[in-house]
Design a protein around this motif. Structure first.
Motif, PDB file in Angstrom:
ATOM      1  N   ILE A   5      -1.292   0.691  -8.024  1.00 14.16           N
ATOM      2  CA  ILE A   5      -2.444   1.075  -7.225  1.00 14.16           C
ATOM      3  C   ILE A   5      -2.158   2.480  -6.696  1.00 14.16           C
ATOM      4  O   ILE A   5      -1.160   2.691  -6.000  1.00 14.16           O
ATOM      5  CB  ILE A   5      -2.682   0.117  -6.031  1.00 14.16           C
ATOM      6  N   LEU A   6      -3.009   3.429  -7.053  1.00 11.60           N
ATOM      7  CA  LEU A   6      -2.890   4.798  -6.570  1.00 11.60           C
ATOM      8  C   LEU A   6      -3.824   4.931  -5.375  1.00 11.60           C
ATOM      9  O   LEU A   6      -4.999   4.546  -5.441  1.00 11.60           O
ATOM     10  CB  LEU A   6      -3.275   5.779  -7.674  1.00 11.60           C
ATOM     11  N   ILE A   7      -3.300   5.474  -4.269  1.00 13.29           N
ATOM     12  CA  ILE A   7      -4.035   5.456  -3.009  1.00 13.29           C
ATOM     13  C   ILE A   7      -4.133   6.849  -2.419  1.00 13.29           C
ATOM     14  O   ILE A   7      -3.142   7.581  -2.345  1.00 13.29           O
ATOM     15  CB  ILE A   7      -3.332   4.523  -1.998  1.00 13.29           C
ATOM     16  N   GLN A   8      -5.336   7.200  -1.973  1.00  8.80           N
ATOM     17  CA  GLN A   8      -5.535   8.405  -1.191  1.00  8.80           C
ATOM     18  C   GLN A   8      -5.692   7.970   0.264  1.00  8.80           C
ATOM     19  O   GLN A   8      -6.305   6.935   0.552  1.00  8.80           O
ATOM     20  CB  GLN A   8      -6.769   9.172  -1.662  1.00  8.80           C
ATOM     21  N   THR A   9      -5.120   8.780   1.171  1.00  9.37           N
ATOM     22  CA  THR A   9      -5.137   8.433   2.590  1.00  9.37           C
ATOM     23  C   THR A   9      -5.669   9.602   3.415  1.00  9.37           C
ATOM     24  O   THR A   9      -5.801  10.716   2.918  1.00  9.37           O
ATOM     25  CB  THR A   9      -3.721   8.106   3.104  1.00  9.37           C
ATOM     26  N   GLU A  10      -5.926   9.319   4.663  1.00 10.37           N
ATOM     27  CA  GLU A  10      -6.242  10.388   5.600  1.00 10.37           C
ATOM     28  C   GLU A  10      -5.006  11.278   5.743  1.00 10.37           C
ATOM     29  O   GLU A  10      -3.868  10.808   5.574  1.00 10.37           O
ATOM     30  CB  GLU A  10      -6.634   9.801   6.955  1.00 10.37           C
ATOM     31  N   VAL A  11      -5.219  12.540   6.056  1.00 12.21           N
ATOM     32  CA  VAL A  11      -4.132  13.516   6.164  1.00 12.21           C
ATOM     33  C   VAL A  11      -3.080  13.055   7.174  1.00 12.21           C
ATOM     34  O   VAL A  11      -3.410  12.619   8.282  1.00 12.21           O
ATOM     35  CB  VAL A  11      -4.693  14.894   6.578  1.00 12.21           C
ATOM     36  N   GLY A  12      -1.813  13.126   6.742  1.00 11.68           N
ATOM     37  CA  GLY A  12      -0.692  12.824   7.622  1.00 11.68           C
ATOM     38  C   GLY A  12      -0.370  11.355   7.804  1.00 11.68           C
ATOM     39  O   GLY A  12       0.512  11.011   8.590  1.00 11.68           O
ATOM     40  N   LYS A  13      -1.048  10.475   7.086  1.00 15.07           N
ATOM     41  CA  LYS A  13      -0.839   9.038   7.286  1.00 15.07           C
ATOM     42  C   LYS A  13      -0.143   8.334   6.127  1.00 15.07           C
ATOM     43  O   LYS A  13       0.062   7.128   6.163  1.00 15.07           O
ATOM     44  CB  LYS A  13      -2.175   8.356   7.568  1.00 15.07           C
ATOM     45  N   ALA A  15       2.964   8.100   4.880  1.00 11.68           N
ATOM     46  CA  ALA A  15       4.220   7.366   5.114  1.00 11.68           C
ATOM     47  C   ALA A  15       3.981   6.068   5.887  1.00 11.68           C
ATOM     48  O   ALA A  15       4.507   5.011   5.517  1.00 11.68           O
ATOM     49  CB  ALA A  15       5.226   8.249   5.832  1.00 11.68           C
ATOM     50  N   SER A  16       3.178   6.134   6.930  1.00 10.91           N
ATOM     51  CA  SER A  16       2.936   4.926   7.729  1.00 10.91           C
ATOM     52  C   SER A  16       2.106   3.912   6.953  1.00 10.91           C
ATOM     53  O   SER A  16       2.340   2.700   7.047  1.00 10.91           O
ATOM     54  CB  SER A  16       2.268   5.272   9.062  1.00 10.91           C
ATOM     55  N   ILE A  17       1.169   4.383   6.151  1.00  4.01           N
ATOM     56  CA  ILE A  17       0.357   3.477   5.336  1.00  4.01           C
ATOM     57  C   ILE A  17       1.226   2.824   4.260  1.00  4.01           C
ATOM     58  O   ILE A  17       1.107   1.620   4.011  1.00  4.01           O
ATOM     59  CB  ILE A  17      -0.844   4.221   4.732  1.00  4.01           C
ATOM     60  N   ALA A  18       2.113   3.587   3.635  1.00  6.74           N
ATOM     61  CA  ALA A  18       3.016   3.021   2.620  1.00  6.74           C
ATOM     62  C   ALA A  18       3.848   1.892   3.222  1.00  6.74           C
ATOM     63  O   ALA A  18       4.030   0.845   2.597  1.00  6.74           O
ATOM     64  CB  ALA A  18       3.909   4.106   2.037  1.00  6.74           C
ATOM     65  N   SER A  19       4.340   2.086   4.430  1.00  7.14           N
ATOM     66  CA  SER A  19       5.137   1.051   5.103  1.00  7.14           C
ATOM     67  C   SER A  19       4.299  -0.185   5.409  1.00  7.14           C
ATOM     68  O   SER A  19       4.750  -1.314   5.209  1.00  7.14           O
ATOM     69  CB  SER A  19       5.723   1.596   6.403  1.00  7.14           C
ATOM     70  N   GLU A  20       3.086   0.024   5.884  1.00  7.68           N
ATOM     71  CA  GLU A  20       2.217  -1.099   6.230  1.00  7.68           C
ATOM     72  C   GLU A  20       1.837  -1.907   4.977  1.00  7.68           C
ATOM     73  O   GLU A  20       1.824  -3.136   4.995  1.00  7.68           O
ATOM     74  CB  GLU A  20       0.961  -0.597   6.931  1.00  7.68           C
ATOM     75  N   ILE A  21       1.542  -1.211   3.897  1.00  8.64           N
ATOM     76  CA  ILE A  21       1.143  -1.874   2.656  1.00  8.64           C
ATOM     77  C   ILE A  21       2.282  -2.725   2.098  1.00  8.64           C
ATOM     78  O   ILE A  21       2.048  -3.780   1.501  1.00  8.64           O
ATOM     79  CB  ILE A  21       0.655  -0.841   1.627  1.00  8.64           C
ATOM     80  N   LEU A  22       3.504  -2.307   2.311  1.00 12.56           N
ATOM     81  CA  LEU A  22       4.658  -3.045   1.804  1.00 12.56           C
ATOM     82  C   LEU A  22       4.721  -4.467   2.362  1.00 12.56           C
ATOM     83  O   LEU A  22       5.308  -5.357   1.751  1.00 12.56           O
ATOM     84  CB  LEU A  22       5.946  -2.284   2.139  1.00 12.56           C
ATOM     85  N   ASP A  38      -1.624   9.852  -2.525  1.00 10.15           N
ATOM     86  CA  ASP A  38      -0.664   9.920  -1.430  1.00 10.15           C
ATOM     87  C   ASP A  38       0.340   8.772  -1.427  1.00 10.15           C
ATOM     88  O   ASP A  38       1.441   8.911  -0.905  1.00 10.15           O
ATOM     89  CB  ASP A  38      -1.415   9.942  -0.091  1.00 10.15           C
ATOM     90  N   VAL A  39      -0.062   7.646  -1.980  1.00 14.83           N
ATOM     91  CA  VAL A  39       0.796   6.452  -2.006  1.00 14.83           C
ATOM     92  C   VAL A  39       0.640   5.804  -3.384  1.00 14.83           C
ATOM     93  O   VAL A  39      -0.474   5.713  -3.911  1.00 14.83           O
ATOM     94  CB  VAL A  39       0.400   5.440  -0.904  1.00 14.83           C
ATOM     95  N   VAL A  40       1.771   5.350  -3.946  1.00 18.71           N
ATOM     96  CA  VAL A  40       1.759   4.596  -5.197  1.00 18.71           C
ATOM     97  C   VAL A  40       2.374   3.236  -4.911  1.00 18.71           C
ATOM     98  O   VAL A  40       3.476   3.142  -4.366  1.00 18.71           O
ATOM     99  CB  VAL A  40       2.542   5.320  -6.314  1.00 18.71           C
ATOM    100  N   VAL A  41       1.643   2.197  -5.282  1.00 15.43           N
ATOM    101  CA  VAL A  41       2.048   0.823  -4.997  1.00 15.43           C
ATOM    102  C   VAL A  41       2.155   0.066  -6.317  1.00 15.43           C
ATOM    103  O   VAL A  41       1.309   0.226  -7.195  1.00 15.43           O
ATOM    104  CB  VAL A  41       0.991   0.142  -4.091  1.00 15.43           C
ATOM    105  N   ARG A  42       3.189  -0.753  -6.437  1.00 15.13           N
ATOM    106  CA  ARG A  42       3.291  -1.658  -7.588  1.00 15.13           C
ATOM    107  C   ARG A  42       3.017  -3.067  -7.076  1.00 15.13           C
ATOM    108  O   ARG A  42       3.647  -3.527  -6.122  1.00 15.13           O
ATOM    109  CB  ARG A  42       4.665  -1.588  -8.243  1.00 15.13           C
TER     110      ARG A  42
END
Length: 77
Positions: A5-13, A15-22, A38-42
């Motif tokens: 899942i390739l994810i675009q986020t609001e600016v500056g978020k 790292a925190s979104i990657a942690s939350e998604i985990l 901004d975030v890549v999820v498997r």
């Protein structure tokens, strides 16, 4: 089933979104990256759509793109 899942986020978020998604069940890895996304999820789950719905509910996620992994795909992991 597995997918990236390739994810675009609001600016500056990213790292925190990657942690939350985990913390979402079915998510194997979640990394903040540099580039058009901004975030890549498997994801490894019986059904991918419910996991994607949970990811989209995370505050700061603006867009997702799902890339299914064929079952016979080669991988070292």
């Amino acid at each position: 089933m597995q997918a990236f899942i390739l994810i675009q986020t609001e600016v500056g978020k990213a790292a925190s979104i990657a942690s939350e998604i985990l913390e979402i069940p079915g998510v194997r890895t979640s990394e903040d990256v540099v580039g058009p996304y901004d975030v890549v999820v498997r994801v490894c789950a019986d059904e991918i759509p419910p996991v994607v719905q949970e990811i989209r509910r995370v505050p700061g996620v603006t867009r997702t793109l799902t890339c299914d992994i064929p079952e016979k795909s080669a991988s070292k992991n």
